[in-house]
Design a protein around this motif. Structure first.
Motif, PDB file in Angstrom:
ATOM      1  N   LEU A  57       0.836  -1.201   0.000  1.00  0.00           N
ATOM      2  CA  LEU A  57       0.000   0.000   0.000  1.00  0.00           C
ATOM      3  C   LEU A  57       0.875   1.257   0.000  1.00  0.00           C
ATOM      4  N   ILE A  58       1.895   1.273   0.819  1.00  0.00           N
ATOM      5  CA  ILE A  58       2.804   2.419   0.899  1.00  0.00           C
ATOM      6  C   ILE A  58       3.549   2.593  -0.424  1.00  0.00           C
ATOM      7  N   SER A  59       4.071   1.509  -0.970  1.00  0.00           N
ATOM      8  CA  SER A  59       4.805   1.576  -2.245  1.00  0.00           C
ATOM      9  C   SER A  59       3.912   2.046  -3.379  1.00  0.00           C
ATOM     10  N   CYS A  60       2.695   1.529  -3.421  1.00  0.00           N
ATOM     11  CA  CYS A  60       1.735   1.937  -4.462  1.00  0.00           C
ATOM     12  C   CYS A  60       1.474   3.436  -4.370  1.00  0.00           C
ATOM     13  N   PHE A  61       1.201   3.917  -3.171  1.00  0.00           N
ATOM     14  CA  PHE A  61       0.929   5.342  -3.000  1.00  0.00           C
ATOM     15  C   PHE A  61       2.135   6.178  -3.401  1.00  0.00           C
ATOM     16  N   ASN A  62       3.316   5.790  -2.942  1.00  0.00           N
ATOM     17  CA  ASN A  62       4.522   6.562  -3.258  1.00  0.00           C
ATOM     18  C   ASN A  62       4.784   6.606  -4.758  1.00  0.00           C
ATOM     19  N   SER A  63       4.612   5.470  -5.436  1.00  0.00           N
ATOM     20  CA  SER A  63       4.909   5.452  -6.870  1.00  0.00           C
ATOM     21  C   SER A  63       3.900   6.270  -7.668  1.00  0.00           C
ATOM     22  N   ILE A  64       2.617   6.149  -7.349  1.00  0.00           N
ATOM     23  CA  ILE A  64       1.635   6.920  -8.107  1.00  0.00           C
ATOM     24  C   ILE A  64       1.636   8.385  -7.687  1.00  0.00           C
ATOM     25  N   ASN A  65       1.967   8.661  -6.450  1.00  0.00           N
ATOM     26  CA  ASN A  65       2.001  10.045  -5.983  1.00  0.00           C
ATOM     27  C   ASN A  65       3.132  10.812  -6.667  1.00  0.00           C
ATOM     28  N   ASN A  66       4.242  10.141  -6.922  1.00  0.00           N
ATOM     29  CA  ASN A  66       5.382  10.782  -7.580  1.00  0.00           C
ATOM     30  C   ASN A  66       5.214  10.855  -9.096  1.00  0.00           C
TER      31      ASN A  66
ATOM     32  N   GLN B 280      -6.479  11.879 -12.792  1.00  0.00           N
ATOM     33  CA  GLN B 280      -5.315  11.274 -12.148  1.00  0.00           C
ATOM     34  C   GLN B 280      -5.655  10.866 -10.710  1.00  0.00           C
ATOM     35  N   ASN B 281      -6.430  11.694 -10.030  1.00  0.00           N
ATOM     36  CA  ASN B 281      -6.823  11.354  -8.668  1.00  0.00           C
ATOM     37  C   ASN B 281      -7.663  10.083  -8.655  1.00  0.00           C
ATOM     38  N   ASN B 282      -8.562   9.937  -9.627  1.00  0.00           N
ATOM     39  CA  ASN B 282      -9.365   8.716  -9.718  1.00  0.00           C
ATOM     40  C   ASN B 282      -8.485   7.496  -9.955  1.00  0.00           C
ATOM     41  N   ARG B 283      -7.441   7.635 -10.764  1.00  0.00           N
ATOM     42  CA  ARG B 283      -6.514   6.517 -10.993  1.00  0.00           C
ATOM     43  C   ARG B 283      -5.750   6.177  -9.724  1.00  0.00           C
ATOM     44  N   LYS B 284      -5.363   7.193  -8.962  1.00  0.00           N
ATOM     45  CA  LYS B 284      -4.699   6.954  -7.665  1.00  0.00           C
ATOM     46  C   LYS B 284      -5.624   6.150  -6.755  1.00  0.00           C
ATOM     47  N   ILE B 285      -6.863   6.639  -6.650  1.00  0.00           N
ATOM     48  CA  ILE B 285      -7.840   5.970  -5.787  1.00  0.00           C
ATOM     49  C   ILE B 285      -8.050   4.529  -6.232  1.00  0.00           C
TER      50      ILE B 285
ATOM     51  N   SER C  43      -6.043   2.516  -7.812  1.00  0.00           N
ATOM     52  CA  SER C  43      -4.866   1.702  -7.483  1.00  0.00           C
ATOM     53  C   SER C  43      -4.820   1.361  -6.002  1.00  0.00           C
ATOM     54  N   ILE C  44      -5.111   2.344  -5.178  1.00  0.00           N
ATOM     55  CA  ILE C  44      -5.096   2.121  -3.728  1.00  0.00           C
ATOM     56  C   ILE C  44      -6.247   1.208  -3.315  1.00  0.00           C
ATOM     57  N   VAL C  45      -7.423   1.458  -3.872  1.00  0.00           N
ATOM     58  CA  VAL C  45      -8.588   0.642  -3.530  1.00  0.00           C
ATOM     59  C   VAL C  45      -8.378  -0.809  -3.962  1.00  0.00           C
ATOM     60  N   ALA C  46      -7.693  -1.027  -5.074  1.00  0.00           N
ATOM     61  CA  ALA C  46      -7.415  -2.401  -5.514  1.00  0.00           C
ATOM     62  C   ALA C  46      -6.662  -3.168  -4.429  1.00  0.00           C
ATOM     63  N   ILE C  47      -5.779  -2.505  -3.730  1.00  0.00           N
ATOM     64  CA  ILE C  47      -5.051  -3.157  -2.626  1.00  0.00           C
ATOM     65  C   ILE C  47      -5.965  -3.296  -1.415  1.00  0.00           C
ATOM     66  N   ILE C  48      -6.697  -2.248  -1.090  1.00  0.00           N
ATOM     67  CA  ILE C  48      -7.595  -2.303   0.067  1.00  0.00           C
ATOM     68  C   ILE C  48      -8.613  -3.429  -0.084  1.00  0.00           C
TER      69      ILE C  48
END
Length: 182
Positions: A67-76, A84-89, A91-96
């Protein structure tokens, strides 16, 4: 305790209550021998809440690094427009969504509470300049929700900061995350 009284209490999660009172309250609450309805000290309630969260592994250890790695990679890698925010969400939701159902429900409940506290603090205390921001709440709750974060050496590196940014993002976007997890 009325929710408004608790969430509007200045520095609600920064302060700790009497250890004995918190311990007694926590035991009664966890053992379901009492509810928190009759308690009038918001600091005791908030400290009991934090201790109760430490007892449970809401964000499974096995998924935390991902989860941390996913957030860091997409955030950067992405801009902050709506697509882009929807794509971030997503990706994160897929892990959640790989978490057990109860963990997902608990995580969303905690995020909603922290969002309400942050919003209420901002509204109630903004005029005196003492609002507990959502990013401050995220910093407080990062070591509680992410196991092993917050150890002394973590403050010397960027791990705690990275997790606090992730948690801030989750809190600020909880309504959108809710729609993706339905």
């Amino acid at each position: 305790v009325r929710e408004g009284k608790v969430i509007e209490t200045e520095g609600i999660f920064r302060q700790n209550g009497s250890y004995n009172k918190v311990n007694q309250t926590s035991i009664k609450f966890v053992n379901a021998t009492d509810t928190l309805d009759d308690y009038d000290d918001p600091i005791i309630i908030s400290h009991t809440f934090k201790l109760s969260l430490k007892e449970f592994e809401i964000i499974p250890k096995s998924r935390q690094s991902e989860l941390i790695s996913c957030f860091n990679s997409i955030n950067n890698a992405v801009d902050d427009d709506d697509d882009q925010n929807n794509r971030k969400i997503e990706s994160i939701v897929a892990i959640i969504l790989t978490f057990p159902k109860l963990n997902i429900e608990c995580l969303l409940a905690v995020l909603r509470i922290l969002k309400r506290v942050g919003d209420a603090q901002e509204k109630a205390l903004k005029s005196v300049g003492k609002a507990l921001s959502i990013s401050s709440l995220a910093l407080i709750f990062s070591p509680i929700l992410f196991d092993g974060i917050g150890e002394k050496e973590d403050y010397l590196n960027s791990k705690i900061t990275s997790v606090a940014y992730l948690l801030t993002y989750l809190i600020e976007n909880v309504e959108l995350i809710d729609t993706y997890t339905q």
